[in-house]
Design an enzyme around this catalytic site. Structure first.
Site, PDB file in Angstrom:
ATOM      1  N   SER A 142      -9.655   0.366   1.679  1.00  0.00           N
ATOM      2  CA  SER A 142      -8.776  -0.651   2.245  1.00  0.00           C
ATOM      3  C   SER A 142      -9.641  -1.861   2.550  1.00  0.00           C
ATOM      4  CB  SER A 142      -8.139  -0.128   3.538  1.00  0.00           C
ATOM      5  OG  SER A 142      -7.560  -1.172   4.292  1.00  0.00           O
ATOM      6  N   TYR A 155      -8.550   4.719  12.317  1.00  0.00           N
ATOM      7  CA  TYR A 155      -8.278   4.443  10.900  1.00  0.00           C
ATOM      8  C   TYR A 155      -9.446   3.698  10.269  1.00  0.00           C
ATOM      9  CZ  TYR A 155      -6.408   2.075   6.792  1.00  0.00           C
ATOM     10  OH  TYR A 155      -6.236   1.583   5.532  1.00  0.00           O
TER      11      TYR A 155
END
Length: 279
Positions: A142, A155
């Protein structure tokens, strides 16, 4: 055992979003795609779409945190096709909530899905690729592997870890003709955001961090409306898999390149101000 004469790719997280788009993109190029995720109904529907378009798909329901499942996945593919040309590690989710209010067992599960499950599957696939003398492993990270957003500590911890893990793996496997690629999506229009927001508000929507949590939820909803189509990420993955010399990283989708650049060249103070503006 029958051996496939076409390339074979395992795609985890294939039931929706980026994983599903990637599977369809690879199948359109003639690759046999092995669809792996927990939601069997969605996988079956995807396989039907792929096959109706002239592609080949095999459904193997898999929870990447389950040792028996990942063993079965790799055994099924090697027995049926005799090869694994690409592994797209797409399974993952975003756990958001304040560090203080997030149960540590939730944090551990975030790592199990986003890092350790991925790592275990990769360990099982590497010997197959090493014996073949080629293969491509694509780890979907990401832009959050290079930057951060508020309330996403656990995360981002997994994605930052995945980036370093992938770099080490790339160097280890290069001698065997195996490429390791990191893909860093930005804001993408998938169900990821809805799931993230639900968890965020459940953990932190009513406590001392409630105001910030609701601000993040609203910002996430706005970003989702402007997010890129998952096909943008799928195209980058297809390019990496098809290339004889793929890039080490592909940053794609809305906000990915500018936010990574802001953090890299502006430093923490500049990036903190960017976050203040976005929230």
């Amino acid at each position: 055992m029958t051996h496939s004469t076409t390339e074979v790719a395992i795609v985890t997280g294939a039931s929706s979003g980026i994983g599903a788009a990637t599977a369809e993109a690879l199948a359109a190029d003639g690759t046999t795609v092995v669809l792996a995720a927990r939601r069997e109904d969605e996988l079956a529907a995807l396989a039907e779409r792929i096959e109706s378009a002239g592609g080949e798909a095999r459904v193997v329901p898999t929870d990447v945190t389950d040792e028996e499942d990942v063993l079965t996945l790799v055994e099924t593919v090697t027995e049926e096709f005799g090869r694994i040309d690409a592994l797209v590690n797409g399974a993952g989710f975003g756990l958001y909530g304040s560090v203080e209010e997030t149960p540590i067992e939730d944090a551990r599960y975030q790592f199990e899905v986003n890092l350790f499950g991925l790592a275990r599957l990769t360990q099982l696939v590497v010997p197959v690729m090493r014996e073949q003398g080629d293969g491509t492993i694509v780890n979907i990270s990401s832009m959050g592997g290079k930057v951060w957003t508020p309330m996403g500590a656990w995360y981002h911890a997994t994605k930052h870890a995945l980036e370093g893990w992938s770099d080490c793996l790339r160097y280890e496997l290069a001698q065997f003709g195996i490429d390791v690629v990191v893909v860093e999506p930005g804001a993408i229009s998938t169900e990821w955001g809805d799931i993230m927001v639900d968890g965020l508000l459940e953990r932190s929507g009513d406590g001392p961090y409630a105001e910030l949590a609701h601000e993040i939820a609203e910002a996430s909803a706005e970003n989702a409306e402007d997010g890129s189509d998952p096909a943008v990420v799928a195209d980058a993955i297809r390019t990496a898999v098809r290339s004889r010399d793929p890039n080490r990283r592909y940053a794609v989708g809305r906000y990915a390149k500018p936010l990574i650049a802001a953090r890299r060249f502006g430093g923490d103070r500049v990036y903190d101000r960017v976050v203040d503006y976005m929230v």
